[in-house]
Scaffold this motif. Structure first.
Motif, short mmCIF file in Angstrom:
data_model
loop_
_atom_site.label_atom_id
_atom_site.label_comp_id
_atom_site.label_asym_id
_atom_site.label_seq_id
_atom_site.Cartn_x
_atom_site.Cartn_y
_atom_site.Cartn_z
N ALA A 105 29.85 56.89 41.24
CA ALA A 105 29.81 57.09 42.70
C ALA A 105 28.41 56.85 43.26
O ALA A 105 28.25 56.31 44.36
CB ALA A 105 30.29 58.49 43.05
N ILE A 147 33.05 51.00 54.74
CA ILE A 147 31.77 51.55 54.29
C ILE A 147 30.68 50.48 54.42
O ILE A 147 29.61 50.73 54.96
CB ILE A 147 31.86 52.03 52.81
CG1 ILE A 147 32.94 53.10 52.66
CG2 ILE A 147 30.50 52.55 52.34
CD1 ILE A 147 33.25 53.50 51.21
N TYR A 155 26.34 49.71 48.27
CA TYR A 155 26.63 49.56 49.70
C TYR A 155 25.34 49.44 50.52
O TYR A 155 25.26 48.70 51.48
CB TYR A 155 27.45 50.75 50.22
CG TYR A 155 28.90 50.74 49.76
CD1 TYR A 155 29.76 49.73 50.16
CD2 TYR A 155 29.40 51.75 48.93
CE1 TYR A 155 31.09 49.72 49.73
CE2 TYR A 155 30.73 51.75 48.52
CZ TYR A 155 31.56 50.73 48.91
OH TYR A 155 32.87 50.71 48.50
N VAL A 194 32.51 46.69 44.73
CA VAL A 194 32.81 48.00 44.13
C VAL A 194 34.32 48.14 44.21
O VAL A 194 34.88 48.18 45.30
CB VAL A 194 32.15 49.14 44.93
CG1 VAL A 194 32.47 50.49 44.28
CG2 VAL A 194 30.65 48.94 45.04
N GLY A 244 36.40 50.05 51.35
CA GLY A 244 35.16 49.36 50.99
C GLY A 244 34.55 48.59 52.15
O GLY A 244 33.35 48.66 52.40
P1 ADP Z 1 41.66 51.72 46.68
O1 ADP Z 1 41.88 53.11 47.20
O2 ADP Z 1 42.85 50.83 46.79
O3 ADP Z 1 41.07 51.68 45.31
P2 ADP Z 1 39.74 51.45 48.84
O4 ADP Z 1 38.87 50.33 49.28
O5 ADP Z 1 40.66 52.04 49.87
O6 ADP Z 1 40.57 50.97 47.58
O7 ADP Z 1 38.85 52.65 48.28
C1 ADP Z 1 38.13 52.54 47.10
C2 ADP Z 1 37.07 53.62 47.08
O8 ADP Z 1 36.74 53.91 45.72
C3 ADP Z 1 35.80 53.18 47.74
O9 ADP Z 1 35.17 54.32 48.30
C4 ADP Z 1 34.96 52.64 46.58
O10 ADP Z 1 33.60 52.73 46.84
C5 ADP Z 1 35.38 53.58 45.45
N1 ADP Z 1 35.31 52.97 44.12
C6 ADP Z 1 36.16 52.07 43.57
N2 ADP Z 1 35.78 51.74 42.31
C7 ADP Z 1 34.65 52.44 42.05
C8 ADP Z 1 33.76 52.53 40.92
N3 ADP Z 1 33.96 51.83 39.80
N4 ADP Z 1 32.70 53.37 41.01
C9 ADP Z 1 32.49 54.08 42.15
N5 ADP Z 1 33.28 54.04 43.25
C10 ADP Z 1 34.36 53.23 43.21
#
Ligand code: ADP
Length: 460
Positions: free
Chosen positions: A340, A368, A347, A281, A365
């Motif tokens: 979301a 989680i 996950y 994700v 990620g």
């Molecule tokens: P960044 O903030 O650099 O994108 P992180 O790992 O810190 O990376 O956080 C990413 C968050 O955004 C996570 O909670 C992830 O589940 C969510 N996320 C990223 N892409 C998607 C998507 N396409 N659909 C749903 N959630 C997403």
């Protein structure tokens, strides 16, 4: 201790990325530990709160900085893929207003904690225009870098919009290759600098990760440290998650299989309990190692595994992944959107989570997925290096699979190692339980920030 936490985005009011999650959670964790915390945020169009003060949690005041012309817009920093061209004016205004407001409210913080380029001018104003101001005489500043790649760069001609003296447009202040660099101002003028993991704090002092500011960071290394972000376990917990097919925890891990089955069905994958199901994700951006994924996909398609991807981002990756999608591999599910709910199901339902980032300041990620007992396969960089430890089958130590070299080959080897352990059901169960027990809650990180605040105030 009185703290003003200053940010350009904050859950639940306004969000474009991880900064919003940190800003929504850390002030509350600090408050629980006895700090008096207030926060400041621009009053964007989406914030439908009457007046100038909102509430975060039970008792934290949120000062909403209003300006019809600057903040009553649909985007935070821009629209339709482009930045607003008056961002320097908007965020200079924000920073000045925050300092004015503190005086109006007669709230004199011991610490002003600023975040990223949008609030980077606050330490600059305090150390220059306001350095004789009695009100702020005791106030210290902390500046946190959430991602060094975003620096707030503007044309030299715009510099007067900061209301700073031209003498500050020099190499030891805000000038950066003949442009204005707000982040650099924060780095040079804040009393202490932090970033969101200890490893990233080291990496950004190297030319490879420094985005042109590694020299500045080395210059300030005595006052630079890394504090890992926490994860909000009230929002991310398989035992309470309403979006997944079946709630579960370390005590009834067999129920995780219900989530795997549900996910396979929803995504039209063969319902098979025993095939390893990999998930990712992510934003589709270079930072996230999407090249490695794309380079490995043909090979993965031939393996006895299933793979689900959820992501949006750069066009070049959308195009490459569309091509793979058209090949209709039966064991792949490629979903190019933001979703979301599906993210939560991934996950919960997958066995293994991929995060082969090129660089990663902290990363959510992997935190989680650990909580959901979904074992991460990560590249050893930034926050991934600080939170995922390579599994050793002899001792049972570790919580995931780690590879170091940024290459598709090394990533694939880590994937193969994970599949080998996956086949040994008892070992895998133990590994899942172990992963779920790691504690990356905000409480521990808030404690570290408080220690740093004390250090800044000379109260060690
Ligand atoms: P960044 O903030 O650099 O994108 P992180 O790992 O810190 O990376 O956080 C990413 C968050 O955004 C996570 O909670 C992830 O589940 C969510 N996320 C990223 N892409 C998607 C998507 N396409 N659909 C749903 N959630 C997403």
């Amino acid at each position: 201790m009185k703290i003003l936490f200053c940010s350009s985005e904050m859950v639940p009011f306004a969000k474009t990325g991880g900064l919003a999650d940190v800003s929504g959670a850390l002030p509350q964790a600090l408050e629980k530990k006895g700090c008096l915390v207030k926060v400041a945020l621009p009053k964007y169009k989406g914030i439908k709160v009457p007046g100038k003060i909102a509430r975060l949690g039970e008792a934290i005041d949120v000062f909403l900085i209003e300006n019809e012309q600057y903040f009553n817009r649909s985007g935070l920093y821009g629209e339709a893929g482009g930045d607003y061209d008056d961002n320097l004016l908007r965020f200079s205004f924000f920073c000045q207003q925050v300092l004015d407001l503190l005086k109006q409210q007669n709230f004199c913080p011991d610490i002003i904690h600023c975040n990223d380029w949008q609030s980077a001018l606050i330490p600059v104003y305090l150390k220059t225009k306001l350095n004789q101001d009695d009100f702020f005489k005791q106030t210290k500043t902390i500046f946190t870098i959430h991602n060094l790649a975003y620096q707030g760069l503007f044309a030299k001609e715009q510099f007067p919009q900061t209301n700073l003296d031209w003498s500050l447009f020099n190499m030891q202040a805000l000038e950066f290759y003949n442009q204005v660099n707000l982040l650099k101002g924060g780095l040079l003028f804040a009393d202490f600098i932090t970033t969101v993991s200890p490893t990233y704090a080291q990496e950004i002092q190297l030319p490879k990760f420094g985005c042109g500011l590694d020299g500045v960071l080395r210059q300030r290394k005595e006052n630079l440290s890394g504090i890992i972000n926490g994860l909000d376990y009230t929002a991310w917990n398989p035992a309470t998650d309403d979006k997944i097919f079946q709630k579960y925890g370390p005590g009834n891990l067999e129920l995780k299989a219900v989530n795997k089955k549900g996910l396979q069905r929803e995504l039209n994958l063969t319902e098979d309990e025993n095939i390893p199901l990999f998930g990712i994700v992510t934003r589709l951006a270079e930072q996230k190692g999407i090249e490695l994924i794309i380079s490995a996909l043909e090979k993965m398609a031939k393996q006895k595994l299933q793979f689900v991807l959820l992501g949006t981002g750069d066009n070049k990756y959308h195009e490459a992944l569309e091509l793979i999608k058209q090949k209709k591999y039966k064991n792949f599910s490629i979903n190019l959107r933001f979703d979301a709910t599906l993210a939560q199901k991934i996950y919960a339902g997958c066995d293994i989570f991929l995060m082969p980032s090129n660089y990663e300041p902290c990363g959510l990620g992997q935190l989680i997925s650990l909580k959901y007992g979904t074992i991460p396969v990560v590249r050893k960089t930034g926050g991934l290096a600080d939170t995922v430890e390579d599994y050793q089958s002899k001792t049972g130590q570790g919580n995931g699979f780690v590879f170091e070299e940024y290459s598709g080959k090394k990533m694939f080897q880590a994937i193969e190692r994970s599949m080998a352990v996956y086949k040994k059901r008892n070992q895998w169960l133990k590994l899942m339980r172990r992963a779920m027990q790691y504690d990356f809650s905000w409480a521990a990180s808030a404690e570290k920030y408080i220690k740093l605040y004390r250090q800044a105030l000379n109260e060690r």
